[in-house]
Structures are given as structure tokens and as C-alpha cells.
Design a protein around this motif. Structure first.
Motif, PDB file in Angstrom:
ATOM      1  N   ARG A 190     -11.201   3.279 -10.952  1.00 25.06           N
ATOM      2  CA  ARG A 190     -11.485   5.475 -10.824  1.00 25.06           C
ATOM      3  C   ARG A 190      -9.755   5.134 -11.621  1.00 25.06           C
ATOM      4  NH1 ARG A 190     -13.669   8.432  -7.376  1.00 25.06           N
ATOM      5  NH2 ARG A 190     -12.504   9.805  -6.930  1.00 25.06           N
ATOM      6  N   LEU A 191      -8.633   5.228 -12.140  1.00 26.32           N
ATOM      7  CA  LEU A 191      -8.901   5.805 -13.941  1.00 26.32           C
ATOM      8  C   LEU A 191      -9.455   5.612 -14.746  1.00 26.32           C
ATOM      9  CD1 LEU A 191      -4.951   5.110 -12.194  1.00 26.32           C
ATOM     10  CD2 LEU A 191      -6.382   7.119 -11.980  1.00 26.32           C
ATOM     11  N   TRP A 209      -9.814  -1.582  -7.460  1.00 26.33           N
ATOM     12  CA  TRP A 209      -9.919  -0.372  -7.067  1.00 26.33           C
ATOM     13  C   TRP A 209      -8.846   1.078  -8.331  1.00 26.33           C
ATOM     14  CZ3 TRP A 209      -8.762   4.963  -5.309  1.00 26.33           C
ATOM     15  CH2 TRP A 209      -9.004   5.806  -4.489  1.00 26.33           C
ATOM     16  N   ILE A 210      -8.063   1.007  -8.416  1.00 28.27           N
ATOM     17  CA  ILE A 210      -7.201   2.114  -9.160  1.00 28.27           C
ATOM     18  C   ILE A 210      -7.352   1.903 -10.453  1.00 28.27           C
ATOM     19  CG2 ILE A 210      -4.945   2.539 -10.064  1.00 28.27           C
ATOM     20  CD1 ILE A 210      -4.105   1.978  -6.292  1.00 28.27           C
ATOM     21  N   GLY A 266     -10.163   4.243  -0.491  1.00 27.65           N
ATOM     22  CA  GLY A 266      -9.898   2.796  -1.748  1.00 27.65           C
ATOM     23  C   GLY A 266      -9.410   1.836  -1.002  1.00 27.65           C
ATOM     24  N   PHE A 297       1.013   5.748  -7.189  1.00 19.31           N
ATOM     25  CA  PHE A 297      -0.308   6.735  -7.582  1.00 19.31           C
ATOM     26  C   PHE A 297      -0.594   8.206  -7.203  1.00 19.31           C
ATOM     27  CE2 PHE A 297      -0.456   2.289  -8.852  1.00 19.31           C
ATOM     28  CZ  PHE A 297      -0.878   2.415 -10.202  1.00 19.31           C
ATOM     29  N   PHE A 313      -7.028   8.108  -2.353  1.00 21.78           N
ATOM     30  CA  PHE A 313      -6.296   6.697  -2.225  1.00 21.78           C
ATOM     31  C   PHE A 313      -6.201   5.657  -1.329  1.00 21.78           C
ATOM     32  CE2 PHE A 313      -2.776   4.305  -0.789  1.00 21.78           C
ATOM     33  CZ  PHE A 313      -2.408   3.593  -2.029  1.00 21.78           C
ATOM     34  N   TRP A 337      -2.186  11.267  -9.947  1.00 19.08           N
ATOM     35  CA  TRP A 337      -3.140  10.984 -10.930  1.00 19.08           C
ATOM     36  C   TRP A 337      -4.675  10.206  -9.630  1.00 19.08           C
ATOM     37  CZ3 TRP A 337      -0.878   6.231 -14.255  1.00 19.08           C
ATOM     38  CH2 TRP A 337       0.282   6.589 -14.918  1.00 19.08           C
ATOM     39  N   ILE A 338      -4.475  10.304  -9.174  1.00 22.88           N
ATOM     40  CA  ILE A 338      -5.435  10.061  -8.082  1.00 22.88           C
ATOM     41  C   ILE A 338      -4.647  10.823  -5.870  1.00 22.88           C
ATOM     42  CG2 ILE A 338      -6.044   8.616  -6.150  1.00 22.88           C
ATOM     43  CD1 ILE A 338      -5.463   5.725  -7.495  1.00 22.88           C
ATOM     44  N   MET A 361      -6.803  -3.907  -4.341  1.00 19.01           N
ATOM     45  CA  MET A 361      -6.884  -1.648  -4.684  1.00 19.01           C
ATOM     46  C   MET A 361      -6.642  -1.442  -6.405  1.00 19.01           C
ATOM     47  SD  MET A 361      -6.030  -0.199  -2.753  1.00 19.01           S
ATOM     48  CE  MET A 361      -5.389   1.720  -2.891  1.00 19.01           C
ATOM     49  N   LEU A 373       1.994   1.904  -3.764  1.00 17.70           N
ATOM     50  CA  LEU A 373       1.521   1.955  -4.886  1.00 17.70           C
ATOM     51  C   LEU A 373       0.702   3.356  -3.653  1.00 17.70           C
ATOM     52  CD1 LEU A 373      -1.596  -1.000  -4.599  1.00 17.70           C
ATOM     53  CD2 LEU A 373      -0.501  -0.354  -5.770  1.00 17.70           C
ATOM     54  N   SER A 396       0.513  -1.137   0.007  1.00 23.34           N
ATOM     55  CA  SER A 396       0.287  -0.413   0.060  1.00 23.34           C
ATOM     56  C   SER A 396       0.836   1.068  -0.037  1.00 23.34           C
ATOM     57  CB  SER A 396      -0.894  -0.202   1.537  1.00 23.34           C
ATOM     58  OG  SER A 396      -0.229  -0.696   2.859  1.00 23.34           O
TER      59      SER A 396
END
Length: 190
Positions: free
Chosen positions: A78-79, A74-75, A56, A41, A53, A47-48, A71, A37, A34
Motif C-alpha cells: 500500500r505504501l 498489504w501495508i 487490509g 501506521f 487499514f 500513513w494509512i 498485513m 499495527l 493488529s
């Protein structure tokens, strides 16, 4: 670039998402993903947002399954919606699975070689030593009182000697241990 400066990363692409998750899947072992990540990101690419984050991450940890896979879904979603979710999961699962199959084939071909047997025996001895070390450390921390020692001995007997199913021993022994500690705390003994 400082942590508070604006990000100038290029916009995310499906291929970029797949490659990031592939790299993470191929180079990661154990926990701490995590944090990686978050860095990839939120901090490095922007990007988030950090708030998104963390939301998520909370959802991913609450859902069943592996957190990094959750994750990735989710990521990716989300994108890029469902396509991003599918590619992110494919990135985190497919390349490592391919490497595992290749390594398994290599190990399978070399398994009869004497050196391979020595290496496997050494790895097994190291794993056994680590488990024994953890057991000794844990046993030293057990209070030298009758009930905790009795529960420890009963757990060893149930699993090590009687070979009872681990799940039931943990559920019953753990529940009994928690209940006994609760009663002791309520009585003011701790």
C-alpha cells in the motif's frame, strides 16, 4: 496530540517501514499485533487511513498464512508497491529468524549443562500444568449429561490412550458434537 488531530509524521520511507516491522517482529509474542499495527501506521504516523487499514486487516485474515505477515505485505504494498511489501515481510521475518538461530545456537551449546536441563524441565512442567489447568476448566464446563460426557471420554480415549491422529479425532468428534447440539436445539432441549 488528540486522536482526532491531524498527523504531522514524516512521510514513510522504505528504511522506516523495514525498521518498524523489524521492531514489531522482534518484540511481539502471540496475538494483539493488529492493534499494534493500527497504532503504528494509522494513529501515530497517519500513513494509512483507518478505513484502509481495516479493509487490509479483513483481507489479511481471510487469506491463508500468518496474519502479521499478510498485513506486512498489504501495508508495504500500500505504501511502496512490491518493494515495500518485500521489505515489510523481510522486516517482520528476518531479524526474528536471526535471533532464533542465535538463541538456538546458545541453547544447543548449553543443552548438556545441568542447569539448562533443570530450566527445560521446569518449562515443560509449567506448560503441562497450563494444559492440565485448561483441561480441568473445560471439563468443569461440560454439561453433566450423558452425551457430552461420553464425547469427552471418547476424545480422551481416542487421543490419550489409542493415540489416534488429532486431526481426525477433532473433525469427527467436533462434527458429531455440533450435530448433536444442533439436534438438541431443534428439539427445544436447550
Amino acid at each position: 496530540m488528540t486522536a482526532s488531530s491531524p498527523h504531522t509524521s514524516p512521510r514513510p520511507t522504505l528504511l522506516g517501514l523495514f525498521l518498524i516491522f523489524s521492531r514489531i517482529g522482534l518484540t511481539s509474542f502471540g496475538g494483539g499485533l493488529s492493534g499494534w499495527l493500527l497504532r503504528e501506521f494509522v494513529q501515530d504516523r497517519g500513513w494509512i487511513s483507518e478505513e484502509d487499514f481495516l479493509n487490509g486487516l479483513a483481507i489479511s485474515q481471510a487469506l491463508p498464512g500468518i496474519n502479521v505477515k499478510n498485513m506486512a505485505i498489504w501495508i508495504g504494498h500500500r505504501l511502496f508497491g512490491w518493494r515495500g511489501a518485500a521489505l515489510a515481510v523481510a522486516g517482520v521475518l528476518v531479524p526474528p529468524a536471526f535471533v532464533i538461530v542465535v538463541l538456538g545456537s546458545v541453547v544447543g551449546a548449553l543443552i548438556l549443562h545441568p542447569l539448562t536441563q533443570v530450566l527445560i524441565a521446569g518449562a515443560a512442567a509449567a506448560a503441562t500444568g497450563l494444559s492440565l489447568s485448561m483441561g480441568v476448566v473445560t471439563a468443569r464446563r461440560v454439561r453433566r449429561q450423558g452425551l457430552p460426557l461420553l464425547l469427552m471420554a471418547a476424545t480422551f480415549l481416542a487421543i490419550g490412550i489409542l493415540r489416534l491422529p488429532l486431526v481426525w479425532v477433532v473433525l469427527i468428534g467436533g462434527s458429531l458434537s455440533v450435530f448433536c447440539e444442533y439436534v438438541a436445539i431443534r428439539r427445544g432441549a436447550r
